[in-house]
Structures are given as C-alpha cells and as structure tokens.
Design a protein around this motif. Structure first.
Motif, PDB file in Angstrom:
ATOM      1  N   PHE A  92       0.830  -1.200   0.000  1.00 47.47           N
ATOM      2  CA  PHE A  92       0.000   0.000   0.000  1.00 47.47           C
ATOM      3  C   PHE A  92       0.866   1.253   0.000  1.00 47.47           C
ATOM      4  CE2 PHE A  92      -2.605  -3.292   1.994  1.00 47.47           C
ATOM      5  CZ  PHE A  92      -3.803  -3.155   1.324  1.00 47.47           C
ATOM      6  N   ASP A  93       0.264   2.369  -0.447  1.00 45.73           N
ATOM      7  CA  ASP A  93       0.977   3.638  -0.420  1.00 45.73           C
ATOM      8  C   ASP A  93       0.990   4.252   0.975  1.00 45.73           C
ATOM      9  OD1 ASP A  93      -1.769   4.027  -0.580  1.00 45.73           O
ATOM     10  OD2 ASP A  93      -1.663   5.731  -1.939  1.00 45.73           O
ATOM     11  N   LYS A  94       0.298   3.634   1.925  1.00 43.10           N
ATOM     12  CA  LYS A  94       0.350   4.069   3.323  1.00 43.10           C
ATOM     13  C   LYS A  94       1.336   3.164   4.052  1.00 43.10           C
ATOM     14  CE  LYS A  94      -2.685   5.069   7.272  1.00 43.10           C
ATOM     15  NZ  LYS A  94      -2.276   6.477   7.427  1.00 43.10           N
ATOM     16  N   LYS A  95       2.172   3.710   4.917  1.00 37.79           N
ATOM     17  CA  LYS A  95       3.332   2.964   5.398  1.00 37.79           C
ATOM     18  C   LYS A  95       3.158   2.225   6.720  1.00 37.79           C
ATOM     19  CE  LYS A  95       5.728   4.275   1.890  1.00 37.79           C
ATOM     20  NZ  LYS A  95       5.977   3.312   0.801  1.00 37.79           N
ATOM     21  N   ASP A  96       2.267   2.677   7.605  1.00 37.12           N
ATOM     22  CA  ASP A  96       2.247   2.146   8.966  1.00 37.12           C
ATOM     23  C   ASP A  96       1.105   1.168   9.219  1.00 37.12           C
ATOM     24  OD1 ASP A  96       4.475   3.750   9.646  1.00 37.12           O
ATOM     25  OD2 ASP A  96       3.143   5.478   9.936  1.00 37.12           O
ATOM     26  N   GLU A  97      -0.122   1.634   9.026  1.00 36.73           N
ATOM     27  CA  GLU A  97      -1.271   0.790   9.291  1.00 36.73           C
ATOM     28  C   GLU A  97      -2.481   1.352   8.551  1.00 36.73           C
ATOM     29  OE1 GLU A  97      -1.636   1.011  13.546  1.00 36.73           O
ATOM     30  OE2 GLU A  97      -2.899   2.805  13.458  1.00 36.73           O
ATOM     31  N   LEU A  98      -3.473   0.486   8.362  1.00 34.34           N
ATOM     32  CA  LEU A  98      -4.714   0.881   7.711  1.00 34.34           C
ATOM     33  C   LEU A  98      -5.889   0.478   8.596  1.00 34.34           C
ATOM     34  CD1 LEU A  98      -4.036  -0.308   4.060  1.00 34.34           C
ATOM     35  CD2 LEU A  98      -4.287   2.071   4.777  1.00 34.34           C
ATOM     36  N   VAL A 113      -6.424   4.594   0.811  1.00 36.02           N
ATOM     37  CA  VAL A 113      -5.602   3.916  -0.193  1.00 36.02           C
ATOM     38  C   VAL A 113      -5.729   4.622  -1.540  1.00 36.02           C
ATOM     39  CG1 VAL A 113      -5.173   1.764  -1.424  1.00 36.02           C
ATOM     40  CG2 VAL A 113      -5.864   1.698   0.992  1.00 36.02           C
ATOM     41  N   GLY A 114      -4.623   5.146  -2.044  1.00 33.17           N
ATOM     42  CA  GLY A 114      -4.593   5.728  -3.381  1.00 33.17           C
ATOM     43  C   GLY A 114      -3.942   4.803  -4.384  1.00 33.17           C
ATOM     44  N   GLN A 115      -3.162   3.850  -3.871  1.00 29.11           N
ATOM     45  CA  GLN A 115      -2.521   2.867  -4.742  1.00 29.11           C
ATOM     46  C   GLN A 115      -2.283   1.592  -3.945  1.00 29.11           C
ATOM     47  OE1 GLN A 115       0.917   4.003  -7.213  1.00 29.11           O
ATOM     48  NE2 GLN A 115       1.983   2.160  -6.507  1.00 29.11           N
ATOM     49  N   VAL A 116      -2.489   0.463  -4.605  1.00 27.82           N
ATOM     50  CA  VAL A 116      -2.154  -0.830  -4.008  1.00 27.82           C
ATOM     51  C   VAL A 116      -1.500  -1.678  -5.086  1.00 27.82           C
ATOM     52  CG1 VAL A 116      -4.486  -1.738  -4.426  1.00 27.82           C
ATOM     53  CG2 VAL A 116      -2.990  -2.857  -2.755  1.00 27.82           C
ATOM     54  N   ASP A 117      -0.396  -2.328  -4.708  1.00 23.82           N
ATOM     55  CA  ASP A 117       0.308  -3.243  -5.594  1.00 23.82           C
ATOM     56  C   ASP A 117       0.089  -4.664  -5.111  1.00 23.82           C
ATOM     57  OD1 ASP A 117       2.202  -1.499  -7.417  1.00 23.82           O
ATOM     58  OD2 ASP A 117       2.264  -0.616  -5.422  1.00 23.82           O
ATOM     59  N   LEU A 118      -0.225  -5.546  -6.034  1.00 26.50           N
ATOM     60  CA  LEU A 118      -0.335  -6.969  -5.761  1.00 26.50           C
ATOM     61  C   LEU A 118       0.972  -7.614  -6.193  1.00 26.50           C
ATOM     62  CD1 LEU A 118      -2.110  -9.346  -4.833  1.00 26.50           C
ATOM     63  CD2 LEU A 118      -3.038  -9.454  -7.155  1.00 26.50           C
ATOM     64  N   LEU A 119       1.655  -8.262  -5.261  1.00 29.11           N
ATOM     65  CA  LEU A 119       2.955  -8.872  -5.510  1.00 29.11           C
ATOM     66  C   LEU A 119       2.838 -10.389  -5.474  1.00 29.11           C
ATOM     67  CD1 LEU A 119       5.044  -6.698  -2.979  1.00 29.11           C
ATOM     68  CD2 LEU A 119       4.398  -6.105  -5.324  1.00 29.11           C
ATOM     69  N   VAL A 120       3.630 -11.068  -6.287  1.00 30.39           N
ATOM     70  CA  VAL A 120       3.735 -12.523  -6.248  1.00 30.39           C
ATOM     71  C   VAL A 120       5.165 -12.869  -5.860  1.00 30.39           C
ATOM     72  CG1 VAL A 120       3.473 -14.687  -7.506  1.00 30.39           C
ATOM     73  CG2 VAL A 120       1.997 -12.753  -8.060  1.00 30.39           C
ATOM     74  N   ASN A 121       5.325 -13.472  -4.699  1.00 37.43           N
ATOM     75  CA  ASN A 121       6.667 -13.760  -4.173  1.00 37.43           C
ATOM     76  C   ASN A 121       7.565 -12.524  -4.229  1.00 37.43           C
ATOM     77  OD1 ASN A 121       6.009 -16.392  -3.538  1.00 37.43           O
ATOM     78  ND2 ASN A 121       6.898 -17.261  -5.391  1.00 37.43           N
ATOM     79  N   GLY A 122       6.963 -11.391  -3.924  1.00 36.91           N
ATOM     80  CA  GLY A 122       7.705 -10.136  -3.867  1.00 36.91           C
ATOM     81  C   GLY A 122       7.840  -9.405  -5.178  1.00 36.91           C
ATOM     82  N   ALA A 123       7.448 -10.029  -6.302  1.00 35.20           N
ATOM     83  CA  ALA A 123       7.580  -9.396  -7.613  1.00 35.20           C
ATOM     84  C   ALA A 123       6.276  -8.698  -7.988  1.00 35.20           C
ATOM     85  CB  ALA A 123       7.937 -10.439  -8.667  1.00 35.20           C
ATOM     86  N   PRO A 124       6.328  -7.487  -8.550  1.00 36.87           N
ATOM     87  CA  PRO A 124       5.096  -6.774  -8.934  1.00 36.87           C
ATOM     88  C   PRO A 124       4.286  -7.548  -9.973  1.00 36.87           C
ATOM     89  CG  PRO A 124       6.988  -5.293  -8.950  1.00 36.87           C
ATOM     90  CD  PRO A 124       7.535  -6.677  -8.807  1.00 36.87           C
ATOM     91  N   TYR A 125       2.988  -7.613  -9.753  1.00 34.36           N
ATOM     92  CA  TYR A 125       2.073  -8.337 -10.629  1.00 34.36           C
ATOM     93  C   TYR A 125       0.997  -7.393 -11.168  1.00 34.36           C
ATOM     94  CZ  TYR A 125      -1.354 -12.057 -11.874  1.00 34.36           C
ATOM     95  OH  TYR A 125      -2.246 -12.880 -12.518  1.00 34.36           O
TER      96      TYR A 125
END
Length: 301
Positions: A166-172, A218-230
């Motif tokens: 997430f683009d937020k660093k601590d907690e949601l 949340v303004g942006q969320v990245d879905l990662l697969v084993n740490g790689a951007p998906y």
C-alpha cells in the motif's frame, strides 16, 4: 442476453476484452508472456470477471431501501447494472465506451433518470476504467458505483504467495461485513503494515471476510507474487478500497475501488443518509477513473 458479445482492445503488450453485458472487463491477456491475468468467471466458483457495481455497492438491509418515505425493492447486492445489456457508443482499437439508460423497469426500483457511461482504454500495460454518471433529472440523484476486478492467481502459485503493498506505510483502518454481507461496528480493525506491506497468510481472510479500507486511505495498491510486482491499482481519491477472495478455494483476488459501501446491519433510513452514498445534482455529471497496470511478471520455471 449473452456474455458472448464483446469488444477487443489491443496495445502492444495487452489483449483486453469487454462484454456488452454489464460493460464488464472480461479478459486481460499478457501478450508478451501468454498468461491470462483476469479470472475466467468459472460458474462453478464465481461467475463474474470484473462487474460494475451500480447503483449500489453491497447489499440493502432486508433487500430494500427507502427514498422520500417510499420503500423500494433491491433484492440483489451490487445493484442491477452488472446484469444489463449496455449499448456501445464509441469504439476503436484502444478504447471503447458503453452506455446504460434508465428504463421503466429500473425506475420502478431506482427512482432516478440517469445515463451511466463506462469506458475502457488500453495504453501500453495499463487499462483505464472510466465512469460517468449523468443525472438526467431535475432533483439530486443518490447512487453508488464500484469496480470489482478479480485477478487470477498465476499457475503454480497459491493465494499465500501474494502480498499487498500500500501507499500508506504504517497501518490501515478497515471495516468488514459479516457473513450476511452487512457492516457491523465490532468487525472494524487495524491492519499493521511493514513499510506499507502485508503478506497474505493462512487465516488472513478469516480475520475479515472482506477488508474495506475507508476514508480514502488507499490511493494505490500493488499486488505482488513472491515479492515481484504483478498488478497495480491506482485509485487516488476513491473513498473506499475493498480486498476480497473466496476463502477455501482462492482462485483469484479482488481489488475493488468503490464510491460506496454495503449497508450497516439494521440500516433502514433514507437513501441519502446511507453511509458511502454519492450525490450528483440535477443535470450534472459525476466522473471517476481508476487504472489497472499489469507488470511484466514472469513465472519461475
């Protein structure tokens, strides 16, 4: 009505299909890797790809709502647009627009005159999902609208190879519906993040069947697969983002930008007082857009 009527959009990297039924994004193919990105809508599991939620997000309490003292039936969750045939109004190789207008049938259950325009545009590895809600009446119109794209878990992986960045660093802060699909205050909680990241581990969706992040956190969320951007979802300004899958089968993960939310358990007030409602004045237009970026994820051999 059939899901077979569709429009194909192409960029150098992506092949995208959009159905006339529901103006629903129905396929994303990575032309570089040959991999399918969007869930197949297998009816044995969940028969949708990325439905447009309108004029409600989620359910109405006791399958009805009240407007100006009159009760209207809304038996299905997420409104009716996802199950209606749209009219194609514009099309080229990279972009398509669809339109849905109110009918006598929709007016009986949703007392507003409207035009809903849904557009999809492909640019390189990014898909723009665009909405215009036009109030055709004189009075203020109250509605919700949301996206519901389901991203396929890559072959050879499981849900638990996914992480969310997430683009937020601590907690949601999140709220979560109960098993019946209604918001309950006791289901609210906090999701701790490690430099903006959380891994999806066994039991993640037992803590909350759906994570609904509110207040435009949340303004942006990245879905990662084993740490790689998906996948990257950009939804700056959207008041809600939901994360959902089907616990037990895990064939996909949904990342859902919303203008709206499911009803609070027991809510029976007026439509305009429902949490998450959006208003557009008479003969005015509401517009929103989110994007889906497909990264060049290469599956390990």
């Amino acid at each position: 009505m059939s899901k077979d009527k569709k429009t194909v959009l192409k960029s150098g990297d992506l092949w995208v299909e959009v159905n006339d039924l529901g103006a629903e994004l129905s396929r994303i193919l990575d032309r570089k890797t040959g991999k399918e990105i969007l869930w197949s809508a297998d009816p044995a599991v969940w028969n949708r790809h990325a439905p447009i939620l309108f004029p409600f997000v989620g359910k109405c309490w006791e399958k009805a709502y009240t407007y100006k003292g009159k009760e209207y039936s809304m038996p299905t969750q997420h409104g009716f647009a996802r199950d209606m045939e749209f009219t194609k109004t514009e099309e080229n190789e990279r972009e398509v627009w669809y339109e849905l207008r109110d009918t006598q049938e929709t007016f009986e259950k949703y007392p507003f005159h409207f035009r809903l325009l849904v557009g999809h545009r492909v640019e390189n590895r990014t898909i723009h999902v665009m909405w215009k809600v036009i109030n055709e009446g004189d009075e203020t119109m109250f509605f919700m609208i949301g996206g519901h794209p389901a991203f396929l878990i890559p072959e050879g992986h499981s849900l638990y190879d996914f992480s969310l960045q997430f683009d937020k660093k601590d907690e949601l802060h999140y709220e979560a519906p109960d098993e019946a699909g209604f918001e309950v205050p006791k289901a609210a909680g906090t999701l701790a993040l490690d430099n903006g990241k959380t891994d999806i581990v066994p039991g993640f969706f037992k803590k909350a069947l759906t994570y609904m992040f509110d207040e435009a956190q949340v303004g942006q969320v990245d879905l990662l697969v084993n740490g790689a951007p998906y996948i990257t979802i950009q939804c700056e300004g959207f008041p809600y983002l939901a994360v959902w899958t089907m616990e037990g089968t895990h064939p996909f993960l949904c990342l859902e930008p919303w203008y709206g939310r499911t009803a609070t358990k027991g809510f029976s007030g007026e439509l305009q007082d429902r949490a998450g409602i959006t208003a557009v004045e008479g003969h005015k237009t509401f517009e929103a857009e989110y994007t889906i970026e497909v990264h060049e994820y290469v599956q390990e051999e």
